[in-house]
Design a protein around this motif. Structure first.
Motif, PDB file in Angstrom:
ATOM      1  N   GLU A 181       0.869  -1.194   0.000  1.00 56.54           N
ATOM      2  CA  GLU A 181       0.000   0.000   0.000  1.00 56.54           C
ATOM      3  C   GLU A 181       0.900   1.236   0.000  1.00 56.54           C
ATOM      4  O   GLU A 181       1.806   1.352   0.815  1.00 56.54           O
ATOM      5  CB  GLU A 181      -0.930  -0.010   1.220  1.00 56.54           C
ATOM      6  CG  GLU A 181      -1.668   1.291   1.487  1.00 56.54           C
ATOM      7  CD  GLU A 181      -2.503   1.826   0.322  1.00 56.54           C
ATOM      8  OE1 GLU A 181      -3.267   1.060  -0.283  1.00 56.54           O
ATOM      9  OE2 GLU A 181      -2.371   3.027   0.002  1.00 56.54           O
ATOM     10  N   ALA A 240     -20.342   5.601   3.162  1.00 58.63           N
ATOM     11  CA  ALA A 240     -21.595   5.054   3.722  1.00 58.63           C
ATOM     12  C   ALA A 240     -21.564   3.560   3.479  1.00 58.63           C
ATOM     13  O   ALA A 240     -21.426   3.113   2.344  1.00 58.63           O
ATOM     14  CB  ALA A 240     -22.794   5.669   3.014  1.00 58.63           C
ATOM     15  N   GLY A 280       4.693   0.855   0.406  1.00 61.80           N
ATOM     16  CA  GLY A 280       5.496   1.123  -0.780  1.00 61.80           C
ATOM     17  C   GLY A 280       4.624   1.397  -1.984  1.00 61.80           C
ATOM     18  O   GLY A 280       3.424   1.125  -1.991  1.00 61.80           O
ATOM     19  N   LEU A 281       5.268   1.965  -3.003  1.00 62.05           N
ATOM     20  CA  LEU A 281       4.560   2.282  -4.251  1.00 62.05           C
ATOM     21  C   LEU A 281       4.910   1.229  -5.300  1.00 62.05           C
ATOM     22  O   LEU A 281       6.070   1.117  -5.704  1.00 62.05           O
ATOM     23  CB  LEU A 281       4.981   3.673  -4.750  1.00 62.05           C
ATOM     24  CG  LEU A 281       4.411   4.111  -6.086  1.00 62.05           C
ATOM     25  CD1 LEU A 281       2.911   4.390  -5.979  1.00 62.05           C
ATOM     26  CD2 LEU A 281       5.137   5.338  -6.622  1.00 62.05           C
ATOM     27  N   ALA A 330      -5.479  -4.864  -6.467  1.00 61.08           N
ATOM     28  CA  ALA A 330      -6.566  -4.220  -5.711  1.00 61.08           C
ATOM     29  C   ALA A 330      -6.203  -2.742  -5.579  1.00 61.08           C
ATOM     30  O   ALA A 330      -6.468  -2.112  -4.560  1.00 61.08           O
ATOM     31  CB  ALA A 330      -6.724  -4.881  -4.346  1.00 61.08           C
ATOM     32  N   GLY A 335      -7.212  -0.071  -7.214  1.00 61.08           N
ATOM     33  CA  GLY A 335      -8.170   0.974  -7.526  1.00 61.08           C
ATOM     34  C   GLY A 335      -8.262   1.352  -8.998  1.00 61.08           C
ATOM     35  O   GLY A 335      -7.846   0.609  -9.886  1.00 61.08           O
ATOM     36  N   PHE A 340     -24.384  11.670 -11.603  1.00 63.63           N
ATOM     37  CA  PHE A 340     -23.993  11.047 -10.333  1.00 63.63           C
ATOM     38  C   PHE A 340     -24.878  11.671  -9.253  1.00 63.63           C
ATOM     39  O   PHE A 340     -26.040  11.942  -9.513  1.00 63.63           O
ATOM     40  CB  PHE A 340     -22.500  11.344 -10.085  1.00 63.63           C
ATOM     41  CG  PHE A 340     -21.757  10.307  -9.314  1.00 63.63           C
ATOM     42  CD1 PHE A 340     -21.425   9.095  -9.889  1.00 63.63           C
ATOM     43  CD2 PHE A 340     -21.347  10.552  -8.007  1.00 63.63           C
ATOM     44  CE1 PHE A 340     -20.723   8.142  -9.175  1.00 63.63           C
ATOM     45  CE2 PHE A 340     -20.642   9.612  -7.288  1.00 63.63           C
ATOM     46  CZ  PHE A 340     -20.330   8.407  -7.875  1.00 63.63           C
ATOM     47  N   TYR A 341     -24.342  11.938  -8.126  1.00 63.79           N
ATOM     48  CA  TYR A 341     -25.115  12.593  -7.078  1.00 63.79           C
ATOM     49  C   TYR A 341     -24.166  13.382  -6.181  1.00 63.79           C
ATOM     50  O   TYR A 341     -22.954  13.165  -6.203  1.00 63.79           O
ATOM     51  CB  TYR A 341     -25.898  11.563  -6.246  1.00 63.79           C
ATOM     52  CG  TYR A 341     -25.042  10.467  -5.660  1.00 63.79           C
ATOM     53  CD1 TYR A 341     -24.411  10.643  -4.431  1.00 63.79           C
ATOM     54  CD2 TYR A 341     -24.855   9.260  -6.335  1.00 63.79           C
ATOM     55  CE1 TYR A 341     -23.609   9.641  -3.898  1.00 63.79           C
ATOM     56  CE2 TYR A 341     -24.057   8.253  -5.799  1.00 63.79           C
ATOM     57  CZ  TYR A 341     -23.438   8.456  -4.576  1.00 63.79           C
ATOM     58  OH  TYR A 341     -22.645   7.473  -4.052  1.00 63.79           O
ATOM     59  N   PHE A 356     -22.588  13.668   4.064  1.00 60.50           N
ATOM     60  CA  PHE A 356     -22.592  12.525   4.982  1.00 60.50           C
ATOM     61  C   PHE A 356     -21.918  12.939   6.300  1.00 60.50           C
ATOM     62  O   PHE A 356     -20.783  13.438   6.285  1.00 60.50           O
ATOM     63  CB  PHE A 356     -21.836  11.328   4.378  1.00 60.50           C
ATOM     64  CG  PHE A 356     -22.566  10.628   3.244  1.00 60.50           C
ATOM     65  CD1 PHE A 356     -23.876  10.960   2.902  1.00 60.50           C
ATOM     66  CD2 PHE A 356     -21.944   9.607   2.531  1.00 60.50           C
ATOM     67  CE1 PHE A 356     -24.544  10.316   1.866  1.00 60.50           C
ATOM     68  CE2 PHE A 356     -22.605   8.943   1.489  1.00 60.50           C
ATOM     69  CZ  PHE A 356     -23.905   9.301   1.156  1.00 60.50           C
ATOM     70  N   SER A 385     -11.861   7.359  -9.492  1.00 64.33           N
ATOM     71  CA  SER A 385     -12.196   6.276  -8.586  1.00 64.33           C
ATOM     72  C   SER A 385     -13.142   5.301  -9.242  1.00 64.33           C
ATOM     73  O   SER A 385     -14.156   5.703  -9.776  1.00 64.33           O
ATOM     74  CB  SER A 385     -12.844   6.879  -7.343  1.00 64.33           C
ATOM     75  OG  SER A 385     -13.100   5.887  -6.428  1.00 64.33           O
TER      76      SER A 385
HETATM   77  C1  LIG Z   1     -17.525   9.425  -5.583  1.00 66.62           C
HETATM   78  C2  LIG Z   1     -17.612   8.058  -4.985  1.00 66.62           C
HETATM   79  C3  LIG Z   1     -18.337   7.870  -3.817  1.00 66.62           C
HETATM   80  C4  LIG Z   1     -18.448   6.585  -3.277  1.00 66.62           C
HETATM   81  N1  LIG Z   1     -19.160   6.429  -2.145  1.00 66.62           N
HETATM   82  C5  LIG Z   1     -19.314   5.209  -1.623  1.00 66.62           C
HETATM   83  C6  LIG Z   1     -20.049   5.011  -0.436  1.00 66.62           C
HETATM   84  O1  LIG Z   1     -20.586   5.953   0.150  1.00 66.62           O
HETATM   85  N2  LIG Z   1     -20.158   3.748   0.050  1.00 66.62           N
HETATM   86  C7  LIG Z   1     -19.553   2.692  -0.572  1.00 66.62           C
HETATM   87  O2  LIG Z   1     -19.685   1.556  -0.073  1.00 66.62           O
HETATM   88  N3  LIG Z   1     -18.833   2.844  -1.691  1.00 66.62           N
HETATM   89  C8  LIG Z   1     -18.691   4.064  -2.230  1.00 66.62           C
HETATM   90  N4  LIG Z   1     -17.942   4.238  -3.344  1.00 66.62           N
HETATM   91  C9  LIG Z   1     -17.276   3.058  -3.934  1.00 66.62           C
HETATM   92  C10 LIG Z   1     -15.997   2.698  -3.144  1.00 66.62           C
HETATM   93  O3  LIG Z   1     -15.204   3.837  -2.962  1.00 66.62           O
HETATM   94  C11 LIG Z   1     -15.198   1.631  -3.912  1.00 66.62           C
HETATM   95  O4  LIG Z   1     -16.044   0.558  -4.227  1.00 66.62           O
HETATM   96  C12 LIG Z   1     -14.041   1.092  -3.064  1.00 66.62           C
HETATM   97  O5  LIG Z   1     -13.170   2.128  -2.661  1.00 66.62           O
HETATM   98  C13 LIG Z   1     -13.232   0.067  -3.858  1.00 66.62           C
HETATM   99  O6  LIG Z   1     -12.281  -0.480  -2.979  1.00 66.62           O
HETATM  100  P1  LIG Z   1     -10.914  -1.097  -3.500  1.00 66.62           P
HETATM  101  O7  LIG Z   1     -10.206  -1.652  -2.325  1.00 66.62           O
HETATM  102  O8  LIG Z   1     -11.183  -1.960  -4.679  1.00 66.62           O
HETATM  103  O9  LIG Z   1     -10.083   0.121  -4.116  1.00 66.62           O
HETATM  104  P2  LIG Z   1      -9.620   1.499  -3.444  1.00 66.62           P
HETATM  105  O10 LIG Z   1     -10.471   1.833  -2.281  1.00 66.62           O
HETATM  106  O11 LIG Z   1      -9.513   2.494  -4.539  1.00 66.62           O
HETATM  107  O12 LIG Z   1      -8.169   1.161  -2.883  1.00 66.62           O
HETATM  108  C14 LIG Z   1      -7.059   1.101  -3.716  1.00 66.62           C
HETATM  109  C15 LIG Z   1      -5.828   1.225  -2.834  1.00 66.62           C
HETATM  110  O13 LIG Z   1      -4.680   0.971  -3.639  1.00 66.62           O
HETATM  111  C16 LIG Z   1      -3.668   1.890  -3.306  1.00 66.62           C
HETATM  112  N5  LIG Z   1      -2.812   2.018  -4.492  1.00 66.62           N
HETATM  113  C17 LIG Z   1      -3.160   2.498  -5.702  1.00 66.62           C
HETATM  114  N6  LIG Z   1      -2.098   2.432  -6.550  1.00 66.62           N
HETATM  115  C18 LIG Z   1      -1.079   1.890  -5.833  1.00 66.62           C
HETATM  116  C19 LIG Z   1       0.281   1.564  -6.165  1.00 66.62           C
HETATM  117  N7  LIG Z   1       0.800   1.777  -7.386  1.00 66.62           N
HETATM  118  N8  LIG Z   1       1.064   1.030  -5.191  1.00 66.62           N
HETATM  119  C20 LIG Z   1       0.556   0.790  -3.942  1.00 66.62           C
HETATM  120  N9  LIG Z   1      -0.711   1.088  -3.593  1.00 66.62           N
HETATM  121  C21 LIG Z   1      -1.523   1.620  -4.526  1.00 66.62           C
HETATM  122  C22 LIG Z   1      -4.424   3.177  -2.944  1.00 66.62           C
HETATM  123  O14 LIG Z   1      -3.640   4.036  -2.125  1.00 66.62           O
HETATM  124  C23 LIG Z   1      -5.653   2.624  -2.240  1.00 66.62           C
HETATM  125  O15 LIG Z   1      -5.447   2.516  -0.849  1.00 66.62           O
HETATM  126  C24 LIG Z   1     -17.807   5.497  -3.908  1.00 66.62           C
HETATM  127  C25 LIG Z   1     -17.057   5.700  -5.065  1.00 66.62           C
HETATM  128  C26 LIG Z   1     -16.961   6.969  -5.600  1.00 66.62           C
HETATM  129  C27 LIG Z   1     -16.190   7.176  -6.856  1.00 66.62           C
END
Ligand SMILES: Cc1cc2nc3c(=O)[nH]c(=O)nc-3n(C[C@H](O)[C@H](O)[C@H](O)COP(=O)(O)OP(=O)(O)OC[C@H]3O[C@@H](n4cnc5c(N)ncnc54)[C@H](O)[C@@H]3O)c2cc1C
Length: 296
Positions: A82, A94, A165-166, A208, A210, A260-261, A265, A294
């Motif tokens: 991460e 939410a 790390g990245l 994972a 994003g 969108f909306y 919150f 996102s």
């Molecule tokens: C505007 C908006 C509002 C939302 N509101 C809601 C809500 O109210 N409730 C809800 O349940 N869902 C909501 N969502 C959806 C939710 O945010 C996602 O479904 C969720 O974050 C996906 O989780 P994830 O773990 O797949 O990815 P992410 O949460 O995006 O996590 C990805 C992680 O990877 C890390 N990362 C990225 N690139 C690298 C790299 N190169 N090296 C190391 N680390 C890296 C990032 O720092 C991050 O921590 C919303 C989405 C959007 C766009």
């Protein structure tokens, strides 16, 4: 969500009980996945003889953190990379009630348990969509840096190695007995910046990371739909905060977002106010630093 999960959730608690919902699921679905993963790992590949499968998960959001926990519990040698441990992922935060039970979340990581939600139309007509909630139900409001850190910490407690790390790129296996080689920059605690470049060899990789996933790019996963959004956390006077104590608002209409909306919150001591768009990305003027692409 099955009723068993809901029942065990109803006994509200401050921290996770010893028997987690993973165990409950296992029992009911009649699968013993930790054992199963170990057996599969040993049987299908000659290169795994005599050792555990090694898996790297790139990204420590909810997907990465929970994948790491599950794999580590299953005896997999698990690494989670991460880039930012206090990442406040742009997200309304939410969470549905079923997530609390399914992910076995302790109540103290939930800022507020909201039972009123208003949907507000362009002509300012408000519909109370929270009314369908049963008396014990609520919508959980979390700060993502709290939720994500909790899930990662739990993965660590279960044996996953968490790397700050990245992730930069990965080399594909040269043949069926070679590993994936991940390249990443470590975090330098002294300078607070990018540290040494390192490599990690594993048998499998989970992307994972994003919406801008470098893992997806590395395997040429193709294009996908994503939203662009911004959010501000705003501290409002206490008397105004009382209004949002148990209320979340969602705004629809072109003045807020074309597709969108917008949302208000309530969190621990502030409100999170945001909006986004899926299709009109170029039209949005977003202050630098507040923009995040996102996956939805
Ligand atoms: C505007 C908006 C509002 C939302 N509101 C809601 C809500 O109210 N409730 C809800 O349940 N869902 C909501 N969502 C959806 C939710 O945010 C996602 O479904 C969720 O974050 C996906 O989780 P994830 O773990 O797949 O990815 P992410 O949460 O995006 O996590 C990805 C992680 O990877 C890390 N990362 C990225 N690139 C690298 C790299 N190169 N090296 C190391 N680390 C890296 C990032 O720092 C991050 O921590 C919303 C989405 C959007 C766009």
């Amino acid at each position: 969500m099955n009723s068993m999960v809901l029942k065990s959730f109803l006994g509200l608690r401050k921290s996770s009980p010893e028997t987690s919902h993973f165990a409950v699921h296992q029992k009911h679905a009649a699968i013993s996945f930790p054992q199963k993963l170990k057996v599969i790992a040993g049987k299908t590949s000659p290169k795994l003889q005599g050792r555990n499968l090694r898996v790297a998960i790139v990204g420590g959001g909810p997907a990465g953190g929970s994948a790491a926990e599950t794999l580590a519990k299953g005896g997999i040698e698990t690494f989670l990379i991460e880039r930012k441990m206090d990442n406040c992922k742009l997200c309304g935060g939410a969470i549905p009630l079923c997530m609390v039970g399914e992910f076995d979340l302790p109540l103290d990581i939930i800022d507020r348990r909201v039972t009123k939600m208003k949907m507000i139309s362009p002509s300012n007509v408000a519909v109370d969509i929270g009314r369908t909630l049963k008396s014990h139900e609520y919508i959980g409001m979390v700060r993502r840096e709290v939720l994500d850190a909790y899930l990662r910490d739990r993965a660590k407690e279960n044996g996953a190695t968490i790397i700050n790390g990245l992730f930069l790129k990965m080399d594909m296996p040269k043949d069926k007995n070679s590993p994936y080689v991940l390249h990443y920059s470590g975090y330098d605690g002294k300078t607070g910046g990018v540290g040494e470049k390192r490599t990690l060899e594993v048998d499998a990789v989970i992307g994972a990371d994003g919406a801008n996933s470098r893992v997806a790019k590395a395997i040429d996963a193709g294009d996908y739909e994503y939203a662009i959004a911004f959010q501000e956390r705003i501290k409002i006077p206490d008397d105004k905060m009382v209004y949002y104590e148990n209320l979340a608002e969602m705004y629809v209409g072109d003045d807020v977002s074309p597709d969108f909306y917008g949302w208000v919150f309530p969190k621990c001591d502030h409100v999170a106010v945001g909006t986004g768009t899926v299709t009109h990305k170029a039209d949005k003027e977003i202050p630098a630093g507040n923009k995040e692409k996102s996956r939805r």
